[in-house]
Design a protein around this motif. Structure first.
Motif, PDB file in Angstrom:
ATOM      1  N   MET B 305       0.823  -1.195   0.000  1.00  0.00           N
ATOM      2  CA  MET B 305       0.000   0.000   0.000  1.00  0.00           C
ATOM      3  C   MET B 305       0.866   1.258   0.000  1.00  0.00           C
ATOM      4  SD  MET B 305      -2.359   1.456   2.984  1.00  0.00           S
ATOM      5  CE  MET B 305      -3.526   2.773   2.716  1.00  0.00           C
ATOM      6  N   LEU B 306       1.902   1.251   0.848  1.00  0.00           N
ATOM      7  CA  LEU B 306       2.788   2.414   0.898  1.00  0.00           C
ATOM      8  C   LEU B 306       3.408   2.664  -0.468  1.00  0.00           C
ATOM      9  CD1 LEU B 306       4.651   1.800   4.282  1.00  0.00           C
ATOM     10  CD2 LEU B 306       2.735   3.337   3.814  1.00  0.00           C
ATOM     11  N   SER B 307       3.793   1.598  -1.111  1.00  0.00           N
ATOM     12  CA  SER B 307       4.368   1.706  -2.447  1.00  0.00           C
ATOM     13  C   SER B 307       3.358   2.347  -3.397  1.00  0.00           C
ATOM     14  CB  SER B 307       4.775   0.311  -2.922  1.00  0.00           C
ATOM     15  OG  SER B 307       5.258   0.321  -4.228  1.00  0.00           O
ATOM     16  N   ASN B 308       2.105   1.968  -3.277  1.00  0.00           N
ATOM     17  CA  ASN B 308       1.066   2.557  -4.122  1.00  0.00           C
ATOM     18  C   ASN B 308       0.835   4.024  -3.768  1.00  0.00           C
ATOM     19  OD1 ASN B 308       0.722   0.181  -5.425  1.00  0.00           O
ATOM     20  ND2 ASN B 308      -1.153  -0.407  -4.364  1.00  0.00           N
ATOM     21  N   VAL B 309       0.808   4.314  -2.455  1.00  0.00           N
ATOM     22  CA  VAL B 309       0.576   5.696  -2.039  1.00  0.00           C
ATOM     23  C   VAL B 309       1.661   6.607  -2.608  1.00  0.00           C
ATOM     24  CG1 VAL B 309       0.614   7.251  -0.050  1.00  0.00           C
ATOM     25  CG2 VAL B 309      -0.726   5.134   0.047  1.00  0.00           C
ATOM     26  N   ARG B 310       2.891   6.127  -2.565  1.00  0.00           N
ATOM     27  CA  ARG B 310       3.980   6.941  -3.097  1.00  0.00           C
ATOM     28  C   ARG B 310       3.782   7.237  -4.575  1.00  0.00           C
ATOM     29  NH1 ARG B 310       9.851   5.132  -1.487  1.00  0.00           N
ATOM     30  NH2 ARG B 310       9.124   3.143  -2.301  1.00  0.00           N
ATOM     31  N   ASN B 312       0.777   7.398  -5.907  1.00  0.00           N
ATOM     32  CA  ASN B 312      -0.573   7.937  -6.056  1.00  0.00           C
ATOM     33  C   ASN B 312      -1.531   6.976  -6.755  1.00  0.00           C
ATOM     34  OD1 ASN B 312      -0.242  10.434  -4.756  1.00  0.00           O
ATOM     35  ND2 ASN B 312       0.945  11.142  -6.524  1.00  0.00           N
ATOM     36  N   LEU B 313      -1.303   5.692  -6.555  1.00  0.00           N
ATOM     37  CA  LEU B 313      -2.255   4.725  -7.083  1.00  0.00           C
ATOM     38  C   LEU B 313      -3.424   4.625  -6.111  1.00  0.00           C
ATOM     39  CD1 LEU B 313       0.240   1.985  -8.256  1.00  0.00           C
ATOM     40  CD2 LEU B 313      -0.949   3.695  -9.631  1.00  0.00           C
ATOM     41  N   PRO B 314      -4.603   4.315  -6.620  1.00  0.00           N
ATOM     42  CA  PRO B 314      -5.762   4.242  -5.721  1.00  0.00           C
ATOM     43  C   PRO B 314      -5.738   2.940  -4.933  1.00  0.00           C
ATOM     44  CG  PRO B 314      -6.406   3.562  -7.913  1.00  0.00           C
ATOM     45  CD  PRO B 314      -4.942   3.905  -7.989  1.00  0.00           C
ATOM     46  N   GLY B 315      -6.637   2.805  -4.015  1.00  0.00           N
ATOM     47  CA  GLY B 315      -6.672   1.535  -3.295  1.00  0.00           C
ATOM     48  C   GLY B 315      -7.501   1.618  -2.036  1.00  0.00           C
ATOM     49  N   ASN B 316      -8.157   0.526  -1.724  1.00  0.00           N
ATOM     50  CA  ASN B 316      -8.917   0.436  -0.483  1.00  0.00           C
ATOM     51  C   ASN B 316      -8.174  -0.410   0.540  1.00  0.00           C
ATOM     52  OD1 ASN B 316     -11.624   1.156  -2.159  1.00  0.00           O
ATOM     53  ND2 ASN B 316     -11.849   1.479   0.054  1.00  0.00           N
ATOM     54  N   GLU B 317      -6.854  -0.488   0.375  1.00  0.00           N
ATOM     55  CA  GLU B 317      -6.108  -1.347   1.284  1.00  0.00           C
ATOM     56  C   GLU B 317      -6.261  -0.911   2.730  1.00  0.00           C
ATOM     57  OE1 GLU B 317      -4.782  -0.103  -1.429  1.00  0.00           O
ATOM     58  OE2 GLU B 317      -3.676  -1.628  -2.565  1.00  0.00           O
ATOM     59  N   ALA B 318      -6.474   0.396   2.974  1.00  0.00           N
ATOM     60  CA  ALA B 318      -6.564   0.846   4.369  1.00  0.00           C
ATOM     61  C   ALA B 318      -7.695   0.125   5.098  1.00  0.00           C
ATOM     62  CB  ALA B 318      -6.761   2.351   4.437  1.00  0.00           C
ATOM     63  N   ASN B 319      -8.829  -0.070   4.402  1.00  0.00           N
ATOM     64  CA  ASN B 319      -9.934  -0.784   5.041  1.00  0.00           C
ATOM     65  C   ASN B 319      -9.549  -2.235   5.325  1.00  0.00           C
ATOM     66  OD1 ASN B 319     -11.310   1.156   2.718  1.00  0.00           O
ATOM     67  ND2 ASN B 319     -12.197   1.384   4.754  1.00  0.00           N
ATOM     68  N   MET B 320      -8.831  -2.830   4.379  1.00  0.00           N
ATOM     69  CA  MET B 320      -8.376  -4.211   4.602  1.00  0.00           C
ATOM     70  C   MET B 320      -7.399  -4.262   5.768  1.00  0.00           C
ATOM     71  SD  MET B 320      -7.678  -5.605   0.762  1.00  0.00           S
ATOM     72  CE  MET B 320      -8.783  -5.224  -0.605  1.00  0.00           C
ATOM     73  N   LEU B 321      -6.516  -3.274   5.807  1.00  0.00           N
ATOM     74  CA  LEU B 321      -5.495  -3.267   6.858  1.00  0.00           C
ATOM     75  C   LEU B 321      -6.131  -3.052   8.230  1.00  0.00           C
ATOM     76  CD1 LEU B 321      -2.724  -1.264   5.008  1.00  0.00           C
ATOM     77  CD2 LEU B 321      -2.604  -3.657   5.726  1.00  0.00           C
ATOM     78  N   LYS B 322      -7.168  -2.243   8.278  1.00  0.00           N
ATOM     79  CA  LYS B 322      -7.884  -2.070   9.554  1.00  0.00           C
ATOM     80  C   LYS B 322      -8.443  -3.421  10.007  1.00  0.00           C
ATOM     81  CE  LYS B 322     -10.514  -0.224  12.902  1.00  0.00           C
ATOM     82  NZ  LYS B 322     -11.444  -1.279  13.292  1.00  0.00           N
ATOM     83  N   ILE B 323      -9.068  -4.144   9.106  1.00  0.00           N
ATOM     84  CA  ILE B 323      -9.680  -5.423   9.461  1.00  0.00           C
ATOM     85  C   ILE B 323      -8.614  -6.418   9.909  1.00  0.00           C
ATOM     86  CG2 ILE B 323     -10.919  -7.433   8.538  1.00  0.00           C
ATOM     87  CD1 ILE B 323     -12.370  -5.420   6.629  1.00  0.00           C
ATOM     88  N   LYS B 324      -7.626  -6.613   9.065  1.00  0.00           N
ATOM     89  CA  LYS B 324      -6.638  -7.655   9.352  1.00  0.00           C
ATOM     90  C   LYS B 324      -5.706  -7.260  10.491  1.00  0.00           C
ATOM     91  CE  LYS B 324      -8.031 -10.830   6.875  1.00  0.00           C
ATOM     92  NZ  LYS B 324      -8.433 -12.096   7.517  1.00  0.00           N
ATOM     93  N   GLY B 325      -5.350  -5.987  10.557  1.00  0.00           N
ATOM     94  CA  GLY B 325      -4.469  -5.523  11.627  1.00  0.00           C
ATOM     95  C   GLY B 325      -5.131  -5.645  12.992  1.00  0.00           C
ATOM     96  N   SER B 326      -6.405  -5.308  13.067  1.00  0.00           N
ATOM     97  CA  SER B 326      -7.098  -5.375  14.359  1.00  0.00           C
ATOM     98  C   SER B 326      -7.322  -6.827  14.781  1.00  0.00           C
ATOM     99  CB  SER B 326      -8.426  -4.621  14.285  1.00  0.00           C
ATOM    100  OG  SER B 326      -9.261  -5.150  13.274  1.00  0.00           O
ATOM    101  N   GLU B 327      -7.681  -7.668  13.836  1.00  0.00           N
ATOM    102  CA  GLU B 327      -7.847  -9.093  14.177  1.00  0.00           C
ATOM    103  C   GLU B 327      -6.531  -9.686  14.683  1.00  0.00           C
ATOM    104  OE1 GLU B 327     -11.410 -10.144  10.960  1.00  0.00           O
ATOM    105  OE2 GLU B 327      -9.391 -10.882  10.618  1.00  0.00           O
TER     106      GLU B 327
ATOM    107  N   MET C   1      12.299   0.355  -1.869  1.00  0.00           N
ATOM    108  CA  MET C   1      11.243  -0.656  -1.812  1.00  0.00           C
ATOM    109  C   MET C   1      10.082  -0.259  -2.726  1.00  0.00           C
ATOM    110  SD  MET C   1       9.267  -2.246   1.460  1.00  0.00           S
ATOM    111  CE  MET C   1      10.603  -3.361   1.859  1.00  0.00           C
ATOM    112  N   ASP C   2       9.885  -1.048  -3.737  1.00  0.00           N
ATOM    113  CA  ASP C   2       8.891  -0.674  -4.748  1.00  0.00           C
ATOM    114  C   ASP C   2       8.194  -1.940  -5.258  1.00  0.00           C
ATOM    115  OD1 ASP C   2       7.423   0.314  -6.792  1.00  0.00           O
ATOM    116  OD2 ASP C   2       9.058   1.456  -7.696  1.00  0.00           O
ATOM    117  N   PHE C   3       6.882  -1.966  -5.093  1.00  0.00           N
ATOM    118  CA  PHE C   3       6.130  -3.168  -5.467  1.00  0.00           C
ATOM    119  C   PHE C   3       5.549  -3.084  -6.870  1.00  0.00           C
ATOM    120  CE2 PHE C   3       5.561  -5.806  -1.616  1.00  0.00           C
ATOM    121  CZ  PHE C   3       6.212  -4.993  -0.700  1.00  0.00           C
ATOM    122  N   THR C   4       5.815  -2.010  -7.557  1.00  0.00           N
ATOM    123  CA  THR C   4       5.228  -1.915  -8.905  1.00  0.00           C
ATOM    124  C   THR C   4       6.105  -2.648  -9.911  1.00  0.00           C
ATOM    125  OG1 THR C   4       6.276   0.254  -9.000  1.00  0.00           O
ATOM    126  CG2 THR C   4       3.913   0.195  -8.580  1.00  0.00           C
ATOM    127  N   LEU C   5       5.482  -3.115 -10.962  1.00  0.00           N
ATOM    128  CA  LEU C   5       6.218  -3.837 -11.994  1.00  0.00           C
ATOM    129  C   LEU C   5       7.130  -2.872 -12.749  1.00  0.00           C
ATOM    130  CD1 LEU C   5       3.408  -6.090 -13.534  1.00  0.00           C
ATOM    131  CD2 LEU C   5       5.087  -6.686 -11.786  1.00  0.00           C
TER     132      LEU C   5
END
Lengths: 365, 400, 365, 400
Positions: B305-310, B312-327, C1-5
Motif C-alpha cells: 500500500m505504501l508503495s502505491n501511495v507513493r 498515487n495509485l488508488p486503493g482500499n487497502e486501508a480498510n483491509m489493513l484495519k480489518i486484518k491488523g485489528s484481528e 522498496m517498490d512493489f510496482t512492476l
C-alpha cells in the motif's frame, strides 16, 4: 434416552433460578444456598445432604453461571464434598459433610503445581512421614476458592517417584494450620483464588483423605468433576449473555432501524446461538459421564466437553462484545461480566487446547 | 519490483532506535508496554512529545512549514514501527493526526497559526467529540446541537467514548447546526471547545480492563466564540470524512504487533508444560508460527500500500489493513494470555506480581495480559467497526 | 522498496495475459509461449534465454493461473532450467537450455518418494556406481509433468546414509532410457503427472547434474522454487475466480434483486477479496526470496507464503463455490475449474500444514 | 435426564447390522462407501429397497398401515445410523421421504392406494422437480407453467438440479397454475408427472466430481391427467413447505459422518510422514480429535432434538443440525483428502488405483477422496443453503 429434566430437577432449577435472580449478588448468597438445600446436593442424607447426581449439580451450576454468582460451589460441593464422600473415613464424613451442607465450611482443592494443565503424575509436593503424621512442603498456585476456604484438600507425594501415578496422597489441611501460607486475590471474573505455599507444615495422621499412596484416581476424578462443572456454569453464562445480546440487537437503533435487522449481525447471532446449543449438548454429555468410574471414558467425555465448550464460549463471548459495540466494553454493563466469566472459564482447569490434547492422548479410537 | 530496503532507511531506523533507548525513561517504557493502551499521564505524554519536538520528530506527517518533516510514507512507516516496537509513547492522535490535517486543509490561517504550534507541543491536548449515546456506527444521526447567539455558538448535548477527555484541555466536536437540513450529514459543523468551560462535565467510563481511558462528556450551554468554528458552517461532515482518510497507512499497527509477538515469545520461552517448553508444544508452536506468518502477510500488504501511495495509485487497502491488523492484535493478545497459563487468571495486577515474586521467587509472569486481552476487543469496534469496514469495501471496492 | 512492476515486467504481463486470453487452451500453447520468449525467462542469453529473475516468472505464472493454462512451465522453466543453469556443466547447458527455450524439450523434477512432504534427507532412491556411470533404483510418485517430460531430473543417493544430507546427487534421465517405467495420469486440475519407477536403470556418467553427493542444497532450491511458483499461479487463479464470483453476485437475481445486495454475501466476497490481496502480498514476498541463496531465510519465506496462500486459496475456492450455489457445482462452468486448480495447489509441494510446520522448524526467532 | 441407551435399542442396532452384513453384496457396499453420493444404478437401488421391504424395514417412518413401522424417532435414528455406517444404500429420498408424507397428509385416498405401494417397492422411482434456472433459493419465483385443458394439465418449462431424473420414472413437480395470484406462493400447484412422456427431455449435468448425479429437465407441452394433481390446486407451496418439515431429524447425517471419520482413521493409520504415523503427527492428530469431538457435539444436539420431538417440544434444531452436519461432512472429506497426501491429487480414480497397485505393490490409497471432497461442497448449498438456514433461524427462532 431422555434429555428432559426430571420433576425434581425442574423444581431445583426453578428454586435456584429464583434465588439467583433475587439474591445472586447478596453477601449472604452462600447461606441462602444452604437454606435451600443446594449445598447438600450429592451428599448422603445421613450427613444432612439431599443426594442426587451430577445432573442435579448441573442444574444449579447453570443458574449460578446465568446469574454471575460468585461462589465456591464447585470446589466445595461438586468436588470437595464428593472426594470426602468417596474417600473419607466415617469420622471425616460425619464431621465435615454436615458443615458443608449447612454452609459453615468451604473447601478448596489444590492439585496443579504450575500455571499449566498437567496430569497428576507431575505433582511434586512432598509429604514426609513424621511421628503421628506428615510434614508437607510444596507450592500450589491459583487454587480456586482457597482465599476463603476453611479446608484445602492438598495432594502430595508420600512415596513413588516423580512422573508416577503411585505414591500420591490427599490431605485435609485446615487453612489455619501453622505454616500454611496463602496469598489470595480475585481472578478475572471476580471469583477468589489463592496461591498456597507450605514449607514443612505439620499435619496429624487423621488429615489423610483416602488410602495413602493411592490418590491418583481421586485426583483425576477431581480434575474431571471440576472441568465438567465449569462447563455447566459456562453454559448458563452463555445463555444469559446471548439473551442480553439479542435484546441489544432488537433495541439498539442505528441507520434508522434496530441493528438486528442487518443480515451480517443476524447470522453472527445465529452462530452464537448454535454455539450455545452445541455447548449445552456437550455439557450434558460431560455431566452424564462425570459421575462415572471408568477413567478413560470419563476423561475423554469431559475433555471433549471442556474443549468444545471453550470454543463455543469464545464464539459467544467475543461475538457478544463485538455485537454490543462500545457499550460492551464498559465495565458496569453485564455483557462484560459475562465475557470475563467465559474468559476465566477458558483458563480454569485446562483450556481448549489442553483438553483437545488430553482427548487425543486418551485415544481417538 | 524491488523489495530491498535502502541502506538509508536501515540507518534511519537505527538512529531512531538509539535515540529512544537513550532518552526514554524506563518507567514510561514499562507503562506503554504493559498496558497496551496509553495510560500515561498528560504530563508524561507532554514530556515525551516535547523530547520528540526538540529532535524534529514531533509531527513527521505535517508539512515542514508547521514543524513536520519531508519524509515519504515509507520513512514515516519505519519511524512509527520503531517507536511502537521500542515501547515509546505514540503521539496523542487526536490533535496531531486528526485535527491538524483538517486545519491545514480547511482551517483559516489564523487558526493554523494559533493551534498548530500548541498542538505540536501538546499545550493543547485535544480529544475527539464525535460519538454519542445514540450515534455510534451511524455517526450522522448525532444530536448535540449548537445554536447561533451573536458571534458565538451555544452547545448542548452529550458525547460518548471520548477517549482521554479527562486529560484533554480541548475537544474538536461535531455538532448539529442545521436540524432542518435535507440530509442529516448536511447540518453538521465542527467546533473547537475548551474543556475548562463550566458547562462541561466529564464522567469517567471504566472499561473491561478496569482502566480509565474514556469518558462521557456532557455539554450544557457551552458558549464558544465563532472563531472556533473549523472551516465553514454545516461542512463538518466533509471534514470528518477527510479526517478518517489521513494517515490511513498506519492503521494496521505493524509495530505494535511486532512488539506483541516478541512478548509472546518471551513469555512462552519461560514456561514449560509437562516438562516441555511451551515454544516446543505442538499446538502453541503452530499458533505462534501462524500468527507470525499472518503478521508478515499484513506487513507485506501494508508495504504494498505504501508503495502505491507513493505513486498515487488508488486503493482500499486501508480498510483491509484495519480489518486484518485489528484481528491480528486480538489474536496476539489472546495468545499472550494463553502463554501465561492459569497465571493469566490473576486480575490484581501490580499487587499480584509483587507479592508472588516474594512468595515463590520463581514465578514470572506479566500481570496485565488478561486486561490487555479484554481491552483489545475494542480494536475491531472503534474507528469504524470491522463490519462497517466490510460494508465500505463491498460498496467502494466491489461496487456491490 | 517498490512493489510496482518494471516496464519490462509490465510488457511481459501484457504479452502473457494476451496470449492466455487468446490461446490459453490451444494445443500449441507451449510453442506459442516459446515463440513469445516466455520459456527463456531466467535462462542466460548465451543459451537463447532472456535472463531475468523470479519476479519475471511470477508475472507469467499469474497469467497462466488466471487463464487456467495447463503447462509444464514450473517444472521445466522455473525449476528444471534453473537447476541446469545453476549446476550443469557447460556441455549440459549448451545442449539442454536452448531446447527448453525453443519449446523442444520439457523437464520434470523428481524428488519426493512418498505421498507426503518430506525433507531431502528421506530420499532413498539408490544410484550405484557402475562402469562408466550409475545404476538407479527407486520409485517417485506423483511427479508433475513427468507424463510428458523428455528429461526427468531424478535425485538419488550416491553415498551417505538414510536421513543425511550428504551423498545426494541429481541425474538428468531421459524418459526413453531403457528401464524407466512411467505411469501417467491427470491430476485434479487437469495437469499431468506420472509415477516413475526405476529398477536398475543404467545411466552414463554424463547424466550427473552438479557435483556427486552434494545435491542437497539443490534439492532444497527445487522445493522452494516449485512452491514459490505455485503460489504465483494460485494468486492468478484466485484473482480470476474472485472476478467470476463477483460478476455472479451482480447478475444472479433472487428474491427480486441481485444476490450481491445481501449483506452476508457482500461480506464473504470482501473476505475473499482480502484473502486474494493477502495472498498476492505473500506471493511477492516468496518470489522475492526464491532467488536467494540463504537456505533458512529462503525456506522460511517460501513456507510462510505457501502456508498462508494455501489458507487464502481455501477461503477463495470454497467461498466461491458457496456463493455460486448450484452452478458452481457443475463441471462445465469455469468456477469449478479454478476451484480444482486451487485444490491441487494446496496438495502440491506440501500443503499449508506442512509448510507451517517447516516454518516453525526453521525457527520463529 | 437419563442418557443411557436402552438395551432393546442396542439389540436392535445389532440386528440391523447383522442383517445388512448378511444381505448386502460387497460391490454395492463398496460403491456406496467409495462415492459418497449414491451412484448406484436404479436396478441396484430397487434390489436393495425390496430386500428391506421384505424385512419390513422398507419405509420405517411411514404409518404401519402403508407398510411402515411403529418405531419412535430414536429407533428410526438408530436404524438410519447403522444403515449409513454399514454402507448400505439409503432409501431414495424423493418418493419415500418427501412425496409419500405429502400424499398421506394431503393426497386423495385413491392416490394413496395407487402410489404408496409403488413408491415403497420403487416401482415408481420419483425425482423432485422444484428448482429452476432462475429459481434456486428463491423457489417461489418458479416459472414452469401448467395450463388447464379439460381435465388435463399441460405443462411447459424447465427444471434444474433434478437429481436422478435419468433414473426416475416419475417426478413430483411444482408448477405455476395461477400467474395472476397476489403473492407468487399462492399460484403454485404440485403435479405427478411420468418421465416417459415424449414432451420431457432430460439433459445430464455433470458435477465437479465428474459424475452424473443430476440433470436439467425440459418440459414441452407435457399432458398430465387431472388425477395427478396433489391435493388442491394452488396449494403447492403449502405442500412444499410441509415436505421440508418431514424427517428433519435425520438432516445432520450422523451415520454418514461416523463412517467418514472411520475412513479417515484407516487412511491415516496407513501413512507416515517423516517416519511418524500420520495419526501421531501433531497437526493431523489435533484435527482428527477436533472433528471427532465436533461429531459428538452434533450427535448430542441431534439426540437432544429427538428427545424433544418425542415429547412434542418445539425447536429449530433441525436448521442448526443442517448447518453443523453439513459443515462437518465437508470438514471430514477435506481431512480425508489431507490424509492421503499427494496421492489425493490423482483424478483417474479406478484406473490409477489398479495400475498403481500393479506398478508399486505397496501403494494404498482411495482414488475417490478428492472427487468426494469436491462433490461434498454441495451439502451446504442444497436443501436450503446454509445462508438460508441462518436466515430462517434469525427470523423464526430469534425473531430478528
Amino acid at each position: 434416552m431422555d434429555f428432559t429434566l426430571t420433576e425434581s430437577q425442574s423444581l431445583l432449577r426453578d428454586a435456584a433460578t429464583r434465588l439467583v435472580a433475587d439474591h445472586g449478588d447478596a453477601p449472604d448468597i452462600w447461606q441462602r444456598m444452604a437454606a435451600l438445600g443446594l449445598l447438600g446436593i450429592g451428599i448422603d442424607e445421613a450427613h444432612g445432604g439431599t443426594g442426587g447426581g451430577f445432573h442435579d449439580h448441573a442444574v444449579v451450576l447453570e443458574a449460578l453461571g446465568g446469574g454471575l454468582v460468585r461462589s465456591v460451589y464447585i470446589p466445595t460441593v461438586v468436588v470437595g464434598a464428593h472426594l470426602i464422600s468417596t474417600a473419607g473415613t466415617d469420622a471425616q464424613q460425619a464431621v465435615l459433610l454436615p458443615k458443608i451442607v449447612a454452609g459453615e465450611m468451604t473447601v478448596a482443592v489444590a492439585n496443579a503445581e504450575s500455571a499449566s494443565f498437567e496430569p497428576c503424575e507431575r505433582i511434586g509436593t512432598q509429604a514426609d512421614r513424621i511421628a503421628g503424621g506428615y510434614r508437607l512442603s510444596g507450592v500450589k498456585p491459583v487454587v480456586m476458592g482457597a482465599d476463603t476456604a476453611d479446608v484445602i484438600i492438598v495432594s502430595a507425594r508420600t512415596g513413588g517417584g516423580p512422573g508416577g501415578r503411585e505414591g500420591l496422597s490427599l490431605f485435609l489441611v485446615a487453612t489455619d494450620t501453622a505454616g500454611m501460607v496463602r496469598h489470595g486475590y480475585p481472578i478475572v471474573d471476580g471469583n477468589g483464588a489463592a496461591d498456597i505455599a507450605m514449607d514443612g507444615v505439620a499435619l496429624g495422621a487423621e488429615t489423610l483423605l483416602g488410602t495413602e499412596g493411592e490418590a491418583a484416581s481421586l485426583i483425576d476424578l477431581a480434575t474431571d468433576r471440576t472441568a465438567a462443572a465449569l462447563c455447566c456454569d459456562a453454559v448458563g453464562a452463555m445463555a444469559a449473555l446471548n439473551a442480553l445480546t439479542l435484546e441489544h440487537l432488537k433495541t439498539r437503533v442505528q441507520f434508522g432501524r434496530p441493528i438486528g435487522k442487518f443480515q451480517i449481525l443476524q447470522h453472527r447471532m445465529v452462530d452464537m446461538t448454535i454455539a450455545e446449543e452445541m455447548a449445552r449438548s456437550m455439557a450434558v454429555y460431560g455431566a452424564d459421564e462425570a459421575d462415572g468410574d471408568e477413567r478413560v471414558a470419563r476423561g475423554k467425555a469431559v475433555s471433549a466437553a471442556k474443549s468444545k465448550i471453550g470454543d463455543c464460549a469464545r464464539t459467544v463471548g467475543q461475538g457478544s462484545i463485538q455485537l454490543h459495540g462500545g457499550i460492551g466494553m464498559t465495565d458496569d454493563y453485564a455483557a462484560g461480566d459475562y465475557f470475563k466469566r467465559l474468559t476465566a472459564f477458558e483458563m480454569l482447569a485446562g483450556n481448549s487446547e489442553d483438553h483437545l490434547e488430553r482427548y487425543a492422548f486418551l485415544g481417538t479410537a | 519490483m524491488d523489495l530491498s530496503i535502502p541502506q538509508e532507511l536501515t540507518d534511519f531506523a537505527a538512529e531512531v532506535r538509539a535515540f529512544i533507548r537513550a532518552e526514554l525513561p524506563d518507567d514510561l517504557r514499562e507503562k506503554v508496554i504493559g498496558r497496551r493502551f496509553d495510560i500515561l499521564s498528560a504530563d508524561e505524554k507532554r514530556f515525551w512529545q516535547r523530547k520528540m519536538v526538540a529532535k524534529g520528530w514531533g509531527a513527521p506527517a505535517w508539512p515542514v512549514a508547521y514543524g513536520g518533516t519531508d519524509w515519504d510514507v515509507l520513512k514515516r512507516h519505519t519511524f512509527n514501527e520503531v517507536v511502537a516496537d521500542e515501547g515509546a509513547p505514540m503521539p496523542v492522535p487526536f490533535g496531531q493526526g486528526m485535527l491538524a490535517p483538517i486545519l491545514i486543509e480547511f482551517g483559516s490561517e489564523e487558526q493554523r497559526q494559533h493551534f498548530l504550534p500548541r498542538i505540536l507541543n501538546l499545550e493543547y491536548f485535544f480529544c475527539q467529540g464525535f460519538s454519542e449515546p445514540g450515534s455510534g456506527s451511524d455517526l450522522a444521526s448525532l444530536k448535540t446541537k449548537a445554536m447561533r447567539d451573536g458571534d458565538d455558538w451555544v452547545v448542548s448535548g452529550q458525547k460518548m467514548w471520548t477517549s482521554y477527555a479527562h486529560q484533554a484541555n480541548m475537544m474538536f466536536c461535531l455538532v448539529r447546526t442545521d436540524p432542518e437540513a435535507e440530509r442529516p450529514q448536511q447540518g453538521i459543523s465542527m467546533l473547537l471547545i475548551p474543556m475548562d468551560d463550566p458547562g462541561i462535565t466529564v464522567r469517567p467510563v471504566i472499561t473491561l480492563d478496569g482502566e480509565h481511558h474514556t469518558n462521557e462528556v456532557f455539554l450544557d450551554d457551552v458558549r464558544i466564540p465563532g472563531a472556533n468554528l473549523v472551516g465553514e458552517v454545516n461542512k463538518g461532515w466533509t471534514y470528518a470524512k477527510a479526517l478518517l482518510g489521513y494517515e490511513r497507512t498506519e492503521v494496521a499497527r505493524i509495530g505494535l504487533s511486532k512488539r506483541l509477538i516478541k512478548m509472546v515469545k518471551e513469555a512462552a520461552a519461560k514456561r514449560t508444560v509437562n516438562g516441555v517448553p511451551l515454544t516446543e508444544t505442538p499446538a502453541f508452536r503452530r499458533k505462534l508460527a501462524s500468527l507470525e506468518i499472518e503478521l508478515k502477510a499484513v506487513e507485506m500488504l501494508n508495504l504494498r500500500m505504501l508503495s502505491n501511495v507513493r505513486r498515487n495509485l488508488p486503493g482500499n487497502e486501508a480498510n483491509m489493513l484495519k480489518i486484518k491488523g485489528s484481528e491480528l492484535q486480538q489474536d496476539l493478545t489472546e495468545l499472550m494470555m494463553e502463554a501465561q497459563g492459569t497465571d493469566a487468571l490473576r486480575f490484581d495486577r501490580d499487587a499480584a506480581l509483587d507479592q508472588n515474586i516474594d512468595l515463590f521467587g520463581d514465578v514470572d509472569y506479566r500481570g496485565d495480559v488478561t486486561a490487555n486481552y479484554l481491552a483489545t476487543r475494542v480494536v475491531t469496534i472503534f474507528s469504524g467497526s470491522n463490519e462497517i469496514q466490510h460494508n465500505i469495501l463491498a460498496k467502494e471496492l466491489l461496487d456491490l
